[in-house]
Design a protein around this motif. Structure first.
Motif, PDB file in Angstrom:
ATOM      1  N   PRO A  21       0.816  -1.228   0.000  1.00  0.00           N
ATOM      2  CA  PRO A  21       0.000   0.000   0.000  1.00  0.00           C
ATOM      3  C   PRO A  21       0.842   1.268   0.000  1.00  0.00           C
ATOM      4  CG  PRO A  21      -0.872  -1.589   1.578  1.00  0.00           C
ATOM      5  CD  PRO A  21       0.451  -2.112   1.131  1.00  0.00           C
ATOM      6  N   TRP A  22       1.932   1.262   0.759  1.00  0.00           N
ATOM      7  CA  TRP A  22       2.749   2.475   0.827  1.00  0.00           C
ATOM      8  C   TRP A  22       3.560   2.691  -0.446  1.00  0.00           C
ATOM      9  CZ3 TRP A  22       2.740   6.572   3.986  1.00  0.00           C
ATOM     10  CH2 TRP A  22       1.918   6.493   5.112  1.00  0.00           C
ATOM     11  N   SER A  23       3.926   1.615  -1.118  1.00  0.00           N
ATOM     12  CA  SER A  23       4.609   1.762  -2.408  1.00  0.00           C
ATOM     13  C   SER A  23       3.678   2.387  -3.429  1.00  0.00           C
ATOM     14  CB  SER A  23       5.092   0.389  -2.911  1.00  0.00           C
ATOM     15  OG  SER A  23       6.075  -0.148  -2.050  1.00  0.00           O
ATOM     16  N   VAL A  24       2.404   1.976  -3.390  1.00  0.00           N
ATOM     17  CA  VAL A  24       1.416   2.566  -4.296  1.00  0.00           C
ATOM     18  C   VAL A  24       1.232   4.043  -3.973  1.00  0.00           C
ATOM     19  CG1 VAL A  24      -1.019   2.541  -4.966  1.00  0.00           C
ATOM     20  CG2 VAL A  24       0.226   0.389  -4.718  1.00  0.00           C
ATOM     21  N   LEU A  25       1.198   4.384  -2.675  1.00  0.00           N
ATOM     22  CA  LEU A  25       1.044   5.789  -2.288  1.00  0.00           C
ATOM     23  C   LEU A  25       2.232   6.621  -2.759  1.00  0.00           C
ATOM     24  CD1 LEU A  25      -0.566   7.930  -0.677  1.00  0.00           C
ATOM     25  CD2 LEU A  25       0.915   7.403   1.263  1.00  0.00           C
ATOM     26  N   MET A  62      -7.492  -1.943   1.578  1.00  0.00           N
ATOM     27  CA  MET A  62      -8.696  -2.772   1.559  1.00  0.00           C
ATOM     28  C   MET A  62      -8.442  -4.080   0.816  1.00  0.00           C
ATOM     29  SD  MET A  62     -12.511  -1.816   0.138  1.00  0.00           S
ATOM     30  CE  MET A  62     -13.829  -3.048   0.149  1.00  0.00           C
ATOM     31  N   VAL A  63      -7.734  -4.008  -0.309  1.00  0.00           N
ATOM     32  CA  VAL A  63      -7.413  -5.208  -1.076  1.00  0.00           C
ATOM     33  C   VAL A  63      -6.560  -6.166  -0.251  1.00  0.00           C
ATOM     34  CG1 VAL A  63      -6.200  -6.087  -3.110  1.00  0.00           C
ATOM     35  CG2 VAL A  63      -7.617  -4.044  -3.296  1.00  0.00           C
ATOM     36  N   VAL A  64      -5.624  -5.626   0.529  1.00  0.00           N
ATOM     37  CA  VAL A  64      -4.779  -6.447   1.396  1.00  0.00           C
ATOM     38  C   VAL A  64      -5.634  -7.279   2.345  1.00  0.00           C
ATOM     39  CG1 VAL A  64      -3.162  -6.344   3.345  1.00  0.00           C
ATOM     40  CG2 VAL A  64      -2.705  -5.027   1.273  1.00  0.00           C
ATOM     41  N   PHE A  65      -6.686  -6.683   2.889  1.00  0.00           N
ATOM     42  CA  PHE A  65      -7.523  -7.411   3.849  1.00  0.00           C
ATOM     43  C   PHE A  65      -8.529  -8.334   3.165  1.00  0.00           C
ATOM     44  CE2 PHE A  65      -5.470  -4.544   6.621  1.00  0.00           C
ATOM     45  CZ  PHE A  65      -5.469  -5.176   7.861  1.00  0.00           C
ATOM     46  N   ILE A  66      -8.838  -8.079   1.903  1.00  0.00           N
ATOM     47  CA  ILE A  66      -9.600  -9.062   1.135  1.00  0.00           C
ATOM     48  C   ILE A  66      -8.766 -10.328   0.991  1.00  0.00           C
ATOM     49  CG2 ILE A  66     -10.569  -9.607  -1.136  1.00  0.00           C
ATOM     50  CD1 ILE A  66     -11.333  -6.665  -1.415  1.00  0.00           C
ATOM     51  N   GLN A  67      -7.508 -10.141   0.630  1.00  0.00           N
ATOM     52  CA  GLN A  67      -6.607 -11.277   0.451  1.00  0.00           C
ATOM     53  C   GLN A  67      -6.323 -11.999   1.766  1.00  0.00           C
ATOM     54  OE1 GLN A  67      -3.324  -9.201  -1.366  1.00  0.00           O
ATOM     55  NE2 GLN A  67      -4.050  -9.621  -3.444  1.00  0.00           N
ATOM     56  N   ALA A  68      -6.372 -11.263   2.878  1.00  0.00           N
ATOM     57  CA  ALA A  68      -6.050 -11.848   4.181  1.00  0.00           C
ATOM     58  C   ALA A  68      -7.038 -12.922   4.605  1.00  0.00           C
ATOM     59  CB  ALA A  68      -6.006 -10.746   5.246  1.00  0.00           C
ATOM     60  N   LEU A 155     -14.665  -8.543   5.291  1.00  0.00           N
ATOM     61  CA  LEU A 155     -15.988  -9.092   5.000  1.00  0.00           C
ATOM     62  C   LEU A 155     -16.057  -9.622   3.576  1.00  0.00           C
ATOM     63  CD1 LEU A 155     -18.955  -9.615   5.603  1.00  0.00           C
ATOM     64  CD2 LEU A 155     -19.421  -7.208   5.069  1.00  0.00           C
ATOM     65  N   THR A 156     -15.560  -8.838   2.624  1.00  0.00           N
ATOM     66  CA  THR A 156     -15.557  -9.274   1.218  1.00  0.00           C
ATOM     67  C   THR A 156     -14.710 -10.533   1.034  1.00  0.00           C
ATOM     68  OG1 THR A 156     -15.778  -6.965   0.507  1.00  0.00           O
ATOM     69  CG2 THR A 156     -15.070  -8.563  -1.149  1.00  0.00           C
ATOM     70  N   GLY A 157     -13.523 -10.529   1.650  1.00  0.00           N
ATOM     71  CA  GLY A 157     -12.660 -11.706   1.558  1.00  0.00           C
ATOM     72  C   GLY A 157     -13.282 -12.920   2.218  1.00  0.00           C
ATOM     73  N   GLY A 158     -13.979 -12.701   3.349  1.00  0.00           N
ATOM     74  CA  GLY A 158     -14.639 -13.806   4.026  1.00  0.00           C
ATOM     75  C   GLY A 158     -15.758 -14.400   3.188  1.00  0.00           C
ATOM     76  N   ILE A 159     -16.523 -13.539   2.512  1.00  0.00           N
ATOM     77  CA  ILE A 159     -17.583 -14.020   1.619  1.00  0.00           C
ATOM     78  C   ILE A 159     -16.982 -14.853   0.495  1.00  0.00           C
ATOM     79  CG2 ILE A 159     -19.296 -13.286  -0.088  1.00  0.00           C
ATOM     80  CD1 ILE A 159     -19.868 -10.874   1.744  1.00  0.00           C
ATOM     81  N   ASN A 160     -15.870 -14.382  -0.055  1.00  0.00           N
ATOM     82  CA  ASN A 160     -15.200 -15.132  -1.120  1.00  0.00           C
ATOM     83  C   ASN A 160     -14.676 -16.470  -0.610  1.00  0.00           C
ATOM     84  OD1 ASN A 160     -13.912 -15.268  -3.889  1.00  0.00           O
ATOM     85  ND2 ASN A 160     -12.079 -15.393  -2.594  1.00  0.00           N
TER      86      ASN A 160
END
Length: 232
Positions: A21-25, A62-68, A155-160
């Motif tokens: 995330p920080w590299s993207v920032l 947010m994407v990081v926590f989807i993957q988590a 939540l999104t990652g958990g649903i997936n």
């Protein structure tokens, strides 16, 4: 408690959860320097330029926590951690990441102010009206939206993880339908203007440092309920 801390530390292995995330920032900031620096060197800008590049950090987090909630969850379960422990550890890491990032962002905002917007009147880290003269409110204003997005990501990652892409698509469709129904109700109730005035009247501290915690609580509870039933 030690196992919760161990679960939180799983997210730091390799450092990607923080560095990506920080590299993207940093990339977004560099691009803004290039664009606005070029414009300033030319005809210039009539008003102080403001950019939404800071949102990149929040979106990627947010994407990081989807993957988590996918491979890292399976990895944790394979090492004997319970789903409950993993979720609490993930929540602990989310809070640490959000508040740690918020402190750094506030420091960068101070540097931005001290340099006159990076010597080009550029507003990259500033949020209008947030915590003017109050560092605590400002830090909360940076942290709360990020924490909300980590919960939505979980939540999104958990649903997936539980129902696969069909579950994600279904949740997206249900959300769109609910949004459409809400829009129709607001239209026939002639309430859009009132809602707009209400939002405009809210202080920045409430919008950024207060209300996001409601999203965090609801999405976090949803993630807990879903992930607790994910198959090993």
């Amino acid at each position: 408690m030690n196992r919760v801390v161990s679960a939180a530390r799983l997210h730091t292995i390799g450092g990607q959860s923080i560095s990506v995330p920080w590299s993207v920032l940093v990339s977004a900031l560099a691009i803004n320097f290039l664009i606005f620096g070029t414009i300033q060197a030319g005809d210039g800008i009539d008003e102080d330029p403001t950019t939404g590049g800071l949102l990149a950090l929040y979106a990627v987090t947010m994407v990081v926590f989807i993957q988590a909630m996918n491979k890292p969850l399976s990895f944790a379960l394979g090492f004997g951690l319970t789903r409950r422990t993993y979720l609490f550890g993930t929540a602990l890491f989310a809070l640490a990441l959000s508040f740690g990032s918020a402190v750094v962002l506030y420091a960068l905002y101070g540097l931005e102010q001290a340099t006159g917007g990076w010597w080009m009147d550029l507003s990259f880290f500033g949020v209008v009206g947030l915590g003017e003269g109050n560092p605590v409110v400002a830090v909360l204003g940076y942290a709360a939206p990020m924490t909300a997005l980590t919960a939505l990501g979980a939540l999104t990652g958990g649903i997936n993880a539980r129902w696969g892409l069909i579950g994600v698509y279904t949740a997206a469709i249900v959300t769109l339908i609910a949004g459409g129904v809400f829009a129709v109700i607001m239209f026939y109730a002639h309430a859009w203007t009132s809602l707009g005035h209400w939002i405009a009247d809210q202080p920045s501290a409430a919008l950024f440092a207060g209300y996001p915690w409601i999203v965090t609580a609801v999405a976090g509870a949803g993630a807990y309920a879903v992930v607790r039933r994910v198959a090993a």
